[in-house]
Structures are given as structure tokens and as C-alpha cells.
Design a protein around this motif. Sequence first.
Motif, PDB file in Angstrom:
ATOM      1  N   VAL A  75       0.871  -1.173   0.000  1.00  0.00           N
ATOM      2  CA  VAL A  75       0.000   0.000   0.000  1.00  0.00           C
ATOM      3  C   VAL A  75       0.907   1.222   0.000  1.00  0.00           C
ATOM      4  CG1 VAL A  75      -1.779   1.262   1.243  1.00  0.00           C
ATOM      5  CG2 VAL A  75      -1.780  -1.244   1.281  1.00  0.00           C
ATOM      6  N   LEU A  76       0.788   2.042  -1.014  1.00  0.00           N
ATOM      7  CA  LEU A  76       1.695   3.179  -1.169  1.00  0.00           C
ATOM      8  C   LEU A  76       1.270   4.337  -0.274  1.00  0.00           C
ATOM      9  CD1 LEU A  76       2.272   2.974  -5.017  1.00  0.00           C
ATOM     10  CD2 LEU A  76       3.986   2.643  -3.239  1.00  0.00           C
ATOM     11  N   GLU A  77       1.438   4.110   1.027  1.00  0.00           N
ATOM     12  CA  GLU A  77       1.144   5.117   2.034  1.00  0.00           C
ATOM     13  C   GLU A  77       2.243   5.090   3.088  1.00  0.00           C
ATOM     14  OE1 GLU A  77      -1.168   7.205   1.598  1.00  0.00           O
ATOM     15  OE2 GLU A  77      -2.431   6.233   0.085  1.00  0.00           O
ATOM     16  N   SER A  78       2.442   6.212   3.758  1.00  0.00           N
ATOM     17  CA  SER A  78       3.427   6.253   4.838  1.00  0.00           C
ATOM     18  C   SER A  78       3.071   5.211   5.898  1.00  0.00           C
ATOM     19  CB  SER A  78       3.455   7.648   5.481  1.00  0.00           C
ATOM     20  OG  SER A  78       4.048   8.593   4.616  1.00  0.00           O
ATOM     21  N   GLY A  79       4.101   4.548   6.398  1.00  0.00           N
ATOM     22  CA  GLY A  79       3.897   3.487   7.384  1.00  0.00           C
ATOM     23  C   GLY A  79       3.936   2.102   6.797  1.00  0.00           C
ATOM     24  N   ALA A  80       3.882   1.981   5.464  1.00  0.00           N
ATOM     25  CA  ALA A  80       3.975   0.669   4.827  1.00  0.00           C
ATOM     26  C   ALA A  80       5.350   0.065   5.112  1.00  0.00           C
ATOM     27  CB  ALA A  80       3.753   0.783   3.324  1.00  0.00           C
ATOM     28  N   ILE A  81       5.391  -1.253   5.229  1.00  0.00           N
ATOM     29  CA  ILE A  81       6.632  -1.962   5.566  1.00  0.00           C
ATOM     30  C   ILE A  81       7.227  -2.610   4.323  1.00  0.00           C
ATOM     31  CG2 ILE A  81       7.643  -3.799   6.953  1.00  0.00           C
ATOM     32  CD1 ILE A  81       6.744  -1.345   8.538  1.00  0.00           C
ATOM     33  N   GLY A  87      15.506  -7.579   7.289  1.00  0.00           N
ATOM     34  CA  GLY A  87      14.786  -6.753   8.247  1.00  0.00           C
ATOM     35  C   GLY A  87      13.694  -5.971   7.541  1.00  0.00           C
ATOM     36  N   GLU A  88      13.419  -4.776   8.036  1.00  0.00           N
ATOM     37  CA  GLU A  88      12.340  -3.985   7.456  1.00  0.00           C
ATOM     38  C   GLU A  88      12.709  -2.513   7.388  1.00  0.00           C
ATOM     39  OE1 GLU A  88       9.125  -4.716  10.130  1.00  0.00           O
ATOM     40  OE2 GLU A  88       8.511  -6.579   9.128  1.00  0.00           O
ATOM     41  N   LEU A  89      12.152  -1.845   6.403  1.00  0.00           N
ATOM     42  CA  LEU A  89      12.204  -0.397   6.301  1.00  0.00           C
ATOM     43  C   LEU A  89      10.767   0.121   6.284  1.00  0.00           C
ATOM     44  CD1 LEU A  89      14.927   0.212   3.543  1.00  0.00           C
ATOM     45  CD2 LEU A  89      15.196   0.474   6.016  1.00  0.00           C
ATOM     46  N   THR A  90      10.532   1.243   6.961  1.00  0.00           N
ATOM     47  CA  THR A  90       9.209   1.854   6.972  1.00  0.00           C
ATOM     48  C   THR A  90       9.152   2.945   5.916  1.00  0.00           C
ATOM     49  OG1 THR A  90       8.992   1.436   9.346  1.00  0.00           O
ATOM     50  CG2 THR A  90       7.497   3.048   8.383  1.00  0.00           C
ATOM     51  N   LEU A  91       8.160   2.870   5.055  1.00  0.00           N
ATOM     52  CA  LEU A  91       8.020   3.843   3.988  1.00  0.00           C
ATOM     53  C   LEU A  91       7.519   5.174   4.541  1.00  0.00           C
ATOM     54  CD1 LEU A  91       8.159   4.357   0.918  1.00  0.00           C
ATOM     55  CD2 LEU A  91       5.797   3.551   0.759  1.00  0.00           C
ATOM     56  N   VAL A 110      12.647   7.147   2.793  1.00  0.00           N
ATOM     57  CA  VAL A 110      11.958   8.397   2.488  1.00  0.00           C
ATOM     58  C   VAL A 110      11.786   8.527   0.982  1.00  0.00           C
ATOM     59  CG1 VAL A 110      12.066  10.907   2.636  1.00  0.00           C
ATOM     60  CG2 VAL A 110      12.871   9.506   4.552  1.00  0.00           C
ATOM     61  N   LEU A 111      10.554   8.772   0.556  1.00  0.00           N
ATOM     62  CA  LEU A 111      10.256   8.932  -0.862  1.00  0.00           C
ATOM     63  C   LEU A 111       9.577  10.289  -1.039  1.00  0.00           C
ATOM     64  CD1 LEU A 111       8.580   6.223  -3.150  1.00  0.00           C
ATOM     65  CD2 LEU A 111       8.560   8.659  -3.615  1.00  0.00           C
ATOM     66  N   TRP A 237       8.228 -11.192   0.489  1.00  0.00           N
ATOM     67  CA  TRP A 237       8.197 -10.015  -0.370  1.00  0.00           C
ATOM     68  C   TRP A 237       6.798  -9.483  -0.579  1.00  0.00           C
ATOM     69  CZ3 TRP A 237      10.431  -6.007  -2.037  1.00  0.00           C
ATOM     70  CH2 TRP A 237      11.835  -5.961  -2.090  1.00  0.00           C
ATOM     71  N   VAL A 238       6.637  -8.185  -0.363  1.00  0.00           N
ATOM     72  CA  VAL A 238       5.404  -7.544  -0.792  1.00  0.00           C
ATOM     73  C   VAL A 238       5.428  -7.439  -2.314  1.00  0.00           C
ATOM     74  CG1 VAL A 238       5.097  -6.213   1.315  1.00  0.00           C
ATOM     75  CG2 VAL A 238       6.445  -5.252  -0.536  1.00  0.00           C
ATOM     76  N   VAL A 239       4.268  -7.340  -2.888  1.00  0.00           N
ATOM     77  CA  VAL A 239       4.165  -7.286  -4.341  1.00  0.00           C
ATOM     78  C   VAL A 239       4.119  -5.832  -4.805  1.00  0.00           C
ATOM     79  CG1 VAL A 239       2.721  -7.891  -6.319  1.00  0.00           C
ATOM     80  CG2 VAL A 239       2.933  -9.482  -4.398  1.00  0.00           C
TER      81      VAL A 239
END
Length: 240
Positions: A75-81, A87-91, A110-111, A237-239
Motif C-alpha cells: 500500500v503506497l502510504e506512509s507506514g507501509a513496511i 529486516g524492514e524499512l518503513t516507507l 523516504v520517498l 516479499w510484498v508485491v
Amino acid sequence: MSDQIIELAGREVRFSLRRSARRTIGFTISRDGLAVAAPRQASEREIRRALETKSGWILAKLDAWATRPAAPELVLESGAILPWLGGELTLNLRGEGVRTIVRREDDSLVLKHDPDLAGELRTRTLTRALQRFYKREGAALMTPKVEAYARQLGKPVRKVIVRDQKRRWGSCASDATIRLNWRLMGFPEDLIDYVCAHEAAHLVEANHSPAYWRVVESLMPDWKPRRQRMRDEADRWVVF
């Protein structure tokens, strides 16, 4: 590459067939289904006989994949993992400026993007920006790894390309060009090492013969558990 159908134990099974210079018939089963790789000279009858001989294993693997949960969609929203090196990065989306820029800040990705983007254009622009970031970082990390394994084998690498590959984690062409999937950057680094060693070994042996696996083992004695972990973690993996 061609799509075909065969009946195995009373079940209709679709499979993709790819021919190459390999010496043996091989099978790969993933969420995309059954893929068959065969020598160019192998007849349709030989391929179908090989499928029938392995029908029990093939059907069991297909059934196992059918019960696995699908990879989550991004989901292209802030907080997506986003998966990142095990590990993980938070979008973190920031609607500012007109240029699309991606950079890491600690555990965040950061995008920055044009705040006026909307709809399909927004989705396409942000998705491509994320993929460019993964490809760029993937090339920086994986190219030296492949080259180091190739040096151990005394073989040159023409080029390492990190790109989008739907069905494979990597491939090695006859001209010594190695292609790697940017999605590997979601896996722990020791599993990335396995894929890099796997493809470098093809500089010596083009197929997956016993001789090939001996080359892999010379580079990485514990390749078997790493390969199994790659299979087990494929759905992280997220798609996008």
C-alpha cells in the motif's frame, strides 16, 4: 518459452516450457506454477515422460504452494513496511517538490514526490522510484559479491545486471553476464550470498549437474540449508 498442458494422475497441469543448451530436463515449482527447462534436442515425448515419472513430487509441490498465503501487496502510504536485507524499512512518503527522490534515513525509506500526483500516475511513479532504489542498492551490494566468487573460480564476469525478474532470482548467460533479481534485497545477506555463488558457479558449469553442485559447494559448503531457507522465505516479499 511456451505454455503447455499435461494430465498427471488424472489432474490437468499447466506448465511453461523453456529450451536451452542445458543437458537435462529440470523442474521448478513456485507460486507461478510448474516451469520445465529442457535441452533443445529433447523431444516432446521425452519431456512428457519425465513429467509423468516425477508426477507424485510435482503434484505434492503444487498442492503445497496452493496452501501458502499470498505475498502481501504494498500500500503506497506512509507506514507501509518494506523487506530490507532480512529486516524492514518503513516507507515515509513526503509530498514535496517536483522530483521523485528516494533515500534511506535509519530504518525509514523516504520517498519525496510531487504532491499533485494522483491515481494511476501516482502509483506508477512511486512504484518505479522504489524499484530504481532497490536496483541501485542491489547492484552496489551484489556486484562485488559475484565478482569475488568468480575470482575464486578463476573465471571472468562480463557484467552484473540487477533487474526485474518474475520467475528467477538470478541467471547466467553464455557470455558471462549475470542477472540478479532486485527483490533479493529483501532477504538476509547470507541468502543473497548463496544466490551470488549459485550464479557464479554457472560460469564453470552451465547446467545443474552433479559437477555444478560440486562447484557451488567449493564456494559455499553450507549451500543446501541456505537454498532451503530461500524457498521458505520466498513469501516475505510484498508485491510491487
